[in-house]
Motif scaffolding. Sequence first.
Motif, short mmCIF file in Angstrom:
data_model
loop_
_atom_site.label_atom_id
_atom_site.label_comp_id
_atom_site.label_asym_id
_atom_site.label_seq_id
_atom_site.Cartn_x
_atom_site.Cartn_y
_atom_site.Cartn_z
N ARG A 186 0.82 -1.19 0.00
CA ARG A 186 0.00 0.00 0.00
C ARG A 186 0.87 1.25 0.00
O ARG A 186 1.95 1.27 0.59
N VAL A 187 0.37 2.30 -0.65
CA VAL A 187 1.03 3.60 -0.66
C VAL A 187 0.29 4.48 0.32
O VAL A 187 -0.91 4.71 0.18
N LEU A 188 1.00 4.97 1.35
CA LEU A 188 0.39 5.76 2.41
C LEU A 188 0.89 7.20 2.34
O LEU A 188 2.04 7.45 1.98
N VAL A 189 0.02 8.13 2.66
CA VAL A 189 0.38 9.54 2.72
C VAL A 189 -0.09 10.09 4.05
O VAL A 189 -0.99 9.55 4.69
N SER A 190 0.53 11.18 4.48
CA SER A 190 0.14 11.83 5.72
C SER A 190 -0.96 12.84 5.43
O SER A 190 -0.80 13.71 4.57
N ALA A 191 -2.07 12.72 6.15
CA ALA A 191 -3.19 13.64 5.94
C ALA A 191 -2.80 15.07 6.27
O ALA A 191 -3.20 16.02 5.60
N PHE A 192 -2.00 15.26 7.33
CA PHE A 192 -1.57 16.60 7.71
C PHE A 192 -0.65 17.19 6.65
O PHE A 192 -0.74 18.39 6.34
N ALA A 193 0.26 16.38 6.12
CA ALA A 193 1.17 16.89 5.09
C ALA A 193 0.42 17.27 3.83
O ALA A 193 0.71 18.30 3.19
N VAL A 194 -0.56 16.45 3.44
CA VAL A 194 -1.36 16.77 2.24
C VAL A 194 -2.17 18.03 2.47
O VAL A 194 -2.26 18.90 1.59
N ALA A 195 -2.77 18.15 3.67
CA ALA A 195 -3.59 19.34 3.95
C ALA A 195 -2.75 20.61 3.92
O ALA A 195 -3.24 21.67 3.50
N SER A 196 -1.51 20.54 4.37
CA SER A 196 -0.66 21.73 4.37
C SER A 196 -0.31 22.20 2.96
O SER A 196 0.09 23.35 2.77
N LEU A 197 -0.46 21.31 1.96
CA LEU A 197 -0.19 21.70 0.58
C LEU A 197 -1.31 22.52 -0.03
O LEU A 197 -1.08 23.28 -0.98
#
Length: 334
Positions: free
Chosen positions: A124-135
């Motif tokens: 699975r490819v995981l991303v950080s919700a906080f990091a994405v939101a900061s973009l």
Amino acid sequence: GGSGGSGGGDASVRDAPLFDPSPPVTGLPSGHRGNFTVAIHSWLASSRGAPYRSQVGFIDSELAFLCLPFLTTYSYPQATWLDWLELRALWDTVLSRLLADAPPPLRRAFPIVYQEASRKETGRVLVSAFAVASLYPRLFHALSSSLAAAFALCYVIVAVATRSLALASLATATVAGVIGSVLGAAQLCGHERCRSPPVAHPGRRLRTRRVAPVSLRVGVELGIREMCGVAVMAGFSFDYALHLATAYRAAPPSRAGKSPTREERVAFAAVHMGPTLLGGALTTCGSLLFMFGCEFPFLLSLSHLVTAAVGLNAVQAVFLFLPLCAVFGPERLG
């Protein structure tokens, strides 16, 4: 890192409890301000600390970081990027208070809530919700600036090429309609929706709960993929209108030697430039078909958006821009 709860999602960020009342880890070293690194080494070597060795990082034998999995009771079934940023600010406040007396290497901490971006056979490819939101704020500001610059520059180019402000205005309105149509289709299709299952962390078992899909949006369903797609399509969207506007201007005089009317100019542009534009749209869409096999979700969604933009560009250039020229276009062009 944390996993989300299920909940109803009606509680605000400020009212949501942050920690799940799980039994605490016992036997942690304490009171070793000067020799904390030695104490944590000893604790990891013991039977109590052995399960947590993968969560402690050292650089040159010095303690560098700790990874502490937890289960938060905050629910985010339809969280926007504003909700994520507000939750991140709340976490920063809590962590700065809790870690005020921690050893110097551990006084800085940040939460990570994982989301599943894609699932493959290899994992699975995981991303950080906080990091994405900061973009989102940065991307939205960049998108607004790039769209303003693209529309202004293309307006000037069309006006100079056709020597007509009316044609430049009609071309700009057509391109704005194309972008609006693509974003509306993206909203109906829900491009930015994704599942966020709880993540299994090594060395510690977390209770799993079902998490509803998360939708990150800016007012409407305007996600990262949509913003990147709009930035890509804004420039080449003017090509179709520019070619038709140039053909509209190049219409020859009538047999009587008079200046051609709007209807004659539109007919000339449709006959001499319409098939070329439709052929160009078909070849562009054909080249984009190879991207439909991409496994990376970002490229796959981007191919859908660009293909839709190319198709709408061709359709609206012929069936929107030319009718507008037939009604509002200039008749006499010097």
